[in-house]
Design a protein around this motif. Sequence first.
Motif, PDB file in Angstrom:
ATOM      1  N   ASP A   9       0.619   8.853  13.995  1.00  0.00           N
ATOM      2  CA  ASP A   9       1.313   7.922  13.102  1.00  0.00           C
ATOM      3  C   ASP A   9       2.228   8.684  12.150  1.00  0.00           C
ATOM      4  N   ALA A  10       1.691   9.736  11.548  1.00  0.00           N
ATOM      5  CA  ALA A  10       2.449  10.481  10.553  1.00  0.00           C
ATOM      6  C   ALA A  10       3.729  11.053  11.141  1.00  0.00           C
ATOM      7  N   ARG A  11       3.615  11.631  12.330  1.00  0.00           N
ATOM      8  CA  ARG A  11       4.797  12.225  12.955  1.00  0.00           C
ATOM      9  C   ARG A  11       5.827  11.157  13.310  1.00  0.00           C
ATOM     10  N   THR A  12       5.371  10.012  13.807  1.00  0.00           N
ATOM     11  CA  THR A  12       6.292   8.939  14.170  1.00  0.00           C
ATOM     12  C   THR A  12       6.990   8.386  12.943  1.00  0.00           C
ATOM     13  N   VAL A  13       6.232   8.106  11.887  1.00  0.00           N
ATOM     14  CA  VAL A  13       6.829   7.549  10.672  1.00  0.00           C
ATOM     15  C   VAL A  13       7.777   8.551  10.024  1.00  0.00           C
ATOM     16  N   ALA A  14       7.471   9.827  10.096  1.00  0.00           N
ATOM     17  CA  ALA A  14       8.353  10.840   9.510  1.00  0.00           C
ATOM     18  C   ALA A  14       9.741  10.808  10.138  1.00  0.00           C
ATOM     19  N   THR A  15       9.828  10.455  11.416  1.00  0.00           N
ATOM     20  CA  THR A  15      11.142  10.367  12.057  1.00  0.00           C
ATOM     21  C   THR A  15      11.930   9.160  11.566  1.00  0.00           C
ATOM     22  N   GLN A  16      11.227   8.168  10.973  1.00  0.00           N
ATOM     23  CA  GLN A  16      11.896   6.967  10.485  1.00  0.00           C
ATOM     24  C   GLN A  16      12.416   7.126   9.063  1.00  0.00           C
ATOM     25  N   CYS A  17      11.931   8.130   8.371  1.00  0.00           N
ATOM     26  CA  CYS A  17      12.401   8.400   7.000  1.00  0.00           C
ATOM     27  C   CYS A  17      12.535   9.912   6.835  1.00  0.00           C
ATOM     28  N   PRO A  18      13.409  10.556   7.608  1.00  0.00           N
ATOM     29  CA  PRO A  18      13.422  12.019   7.716  1.00  0.00           C
ATOM     30  C   PRO A  18      13.837  12.749   6.452  1.00  0.00           C
ATOM     31  N   ALA A  37       7.209  -5.951  11.310  1.00  0.00           N
ATOM     32  CA  ALA A  37       6.020  -5.105  11.424  1.00  0.00           C
ATOM     33  C   ALA A  37       6.384  -3.654  11.129  1.00  0.00           C
ATOM     34  N   LEU A  38       5.465  -2.949  10.472  1.00  0.00           N
ATOM     35  CA  LEU A  38       5.620  -1.528  10.207  1.00  0.00           C
ATOM     36  C   LEU A  38       4.388  -0.790  10.729  1.00  0.00           C
ATOM     37  N   ARG A  39       4.540   0.501  10.885  1.00  0.00           N
ATOM     38  CA  ARG A  39       3.438   1.340  11.338  1.00  0.00           C
ATOM     39  C   ARG A  39       2.767   2.003  10.148  1.00  0.00           C
ATOM     40  N   ASP A  40       1.472   1.756   9.981  1.00  0.00           N
ATOM     41  CA  ASP A  40       0.691   2.442   8.958  1.00  0.00           C
ATOM     42  C   ASP A  40       0.503   3.907   9.340  1.00  0.00           C
ATOM     43  N   GLY A  96       0.818  -1.196   0.000  1.00  0.00           N
ATOM     44  CA  GLY A  96       0.000   0.000   0.000  1.00  0.00           C
ATOM     45  C   GLY A  96       0.853   1.246   0.000  1.00  0.00           C
ATOM     46  N   MET A  97       0.193   2.388   0.157  1.00  0.00           N
ATOM     47  CA  MET A  97       0.882   3.686   0.168  1.00  0.00           C
ATOM     48  C   MET A  97       0.956   4.276   1.573  1.00  0.00           C
ATOM     49  N   ASP A  98       0.650   3.449   2.583  1.00  0.00           N
ATOM     50  CA  ASP A  98       0.583   3.942   3.961  1.00  0.00           C
ATOM     51  C   ASP A  98       1.862   3.711   4.754  1.00  0.00           C
ATOM     52  N   THR A  99       2.907   3.171   4.110  1.00  0.00           N
ATOM     53  CA  THR A  99       4.165   2.907   4.821  1.00  0.00           C
ATOM     54  C   THR A  99       5.330   3.507   4.042  1.00  0.00           C
ATOM     55  N   PRO A 100       5.418   4.837   3.997  1.00  0.00           N
ATOM     56  CA  PRO A 100       6.497   5.478   3.243  1.00  0.00           C
ATOM     57  C   PRO A 100       7.875   5.252   3.838  1.00  0.00           C
ATOM     58  N   GLN A 101       7.941   4.645   5.017  1.00  0.00           N
ATOM     59  CA  GLN A 101       9.232   4.284   5.599  1.00  0.00           C
ATOM     60  C   GLN A 101       9.797   3.006   4.983  1.00  0.00           C
ATOM     61  N   LEU A 102       9.078   2.399   4.044  1.00  0.00           N
ATOM     62  CA  LEU A 102       9.567   1.230   3.338  1.00  0.00           C
ATOM     63  C   LEU A 102      10.947   1.499   2.756  1.00  0.00           C
ATOM     64  N   THR A 103      11.838   0.528   2.887  1.00  0.00           N
ATOM     65  CA  THR A 103      13.197   0.669   2.372  1.00  0.00           C
ATOM     66  C   THR A 103      13.458  -0.362   1.280  1.00  0.00           C
ATOM     67  N   PRO A 104      14.424  -0.092   0.416  1.00  0.00           N
ATOM     68  CA  PRO A 104      14.770  -1.080  -0.605  1.00  0.00           C
ATOM     69  C   PRO A 104      15.173  -2.427  -0.006  1.00  0.00           C
ATOM     70  N   SER A 105      15.886  -2.401   1.119  1.00  0.00           N
ATOM     71  CA  SER A 105      16.329  -3.662   1.716  1.00  0.00           C
ATOM     72  C   SER A 105      15.154  -4.467   2.248  1.00  0.00           C
ATOM     73  N   LEU A 106      14.167  -3.803   2.823  1.00  0.00           N
ATOM     74  CA  LEU A 106      12.996  -4.515   3.317  1.00  0.00           C
ATOM     75  C   LEU A 106      12.192  -5.095   2.155  1.00  0.00           C
ATOM     76  N   LEU A 107      12.063  -4.324   1.092  1.00  0.00           N
ATOM     77  CA  LEU A 107      11.380  -4.838  -0.088  1.00  0.00           C
ATOM     78  C   LEU A 107      12.136  -6.029  -0.664  1.00  0.00           C
ATOM     79  N   ALA A 108      13.459  -5.949  -0.698  1.00  0.00           N
ATOM     80  CA  ALA A 108      14.263  -7.057  -1.213  1.00  0.00           C
ATOM     81  C   ALA A 108      14.089  -8.310  -0.362  1.00  0.00           C
ATOM     82  N   PHE A 124       7.850  12.404   2.193  1.00  0.00           N
ATOM     83  CA  PHE A 124       6.814  12.279   3.210  1.00  0.00           C
ATOM     84  C   PHE A 124       7.145  13.104   4.438  1.00  0.00           C
ATOM     85  N   ALA A 125       8.356  12.963   4.944  1.00  0.00           N
ATOM     86  CA  ALA A 125       8.737  13.712   6.144  1.00  0.00           C
ATOM     87  C   ALA A 125       8.652  15.210   5.891  1.00  0.00           C
ATOM     88  N   ALA A 126       9.083  15.646   4.708  1.00  0.00           N
ATOM     89  CA  ALA A 126       8.999  17.067   4.385  1.00  0.00           C
ATOM     90  C   ALA A 126       7.547  17.530   4.337  1.00  0.00           C
TER      91      ALA A 126
END
Length: 222
Positions: free
Chosen positions: A186-195, A177-180, A99-111, A199-201
């Motif tokens: 949620d948005a503020r917490t996830v923004a700190t994970q992908c600053p 597990a990831l945070r939606d 989905g589009m609710d986990t912008p903290q997704l990383t290439p390594s996690l997808l791999a 999304f964070a901007a």
Amino acid sequence: MNIQLLLFAKAPVPGRVKTRLCPPATGRQAAAIAAAALADTIDVLDASPAIRHTIVLSGQYPAPAGWHTVAQRGTGLAQRLVHAYADTALPDTAALLLGMDTPQLTPSLLATAVQALHDGADAVLGPAYDGGWWTLGLHDPAHAAVLRGVPMSTADTGRHTLAALTARGLTVTMLPALRDVDTASDARTVATQCPDGRFAAAVRANLPTRDLATPPPGRGPR
């Protein structure tokens, strides 16, 4: 093994997306945050090799170059997910839906998710902290039919999804597990994970730090 990456998304239209961010955000601010989350997610998926990249879309959104677009169809989330796999299925090709609710997704996690399917798992499932899931990959997309009986958008959706998959006799590899992103917290917490991402901007620019419905200290209702 071939794999197709599916992005299950909603067009970032004010008033129709990320409505749980309102308040403190306005509809337009929530849409800007959603658009940034979508763009960051597309970047990660676009960088991952796949036989096809497909947006399964609700609404209108310009697909990136080289992407395929399929419209969502069905009544209710479960039906739309089942159709997402069925309508995009390719012969001898696994499908990994995100989905589009986990912008903290990383290439390594997808791999990691892709590799689990390559290694022979029938399914991979990424749980979300709210009880749902952020990704479901299927070696055979036809197995998505099990989702018809899964209650969606509940605190037990992930558990019921896992149970439905295992009841079908599938081997399931669990992912971290990831945070939606649903609420402002949620948005503020996830923004700190992908600053450093869009999304964070967007969160910094569009999400007020105080709930606008709450009066400032010492300025109660008059």
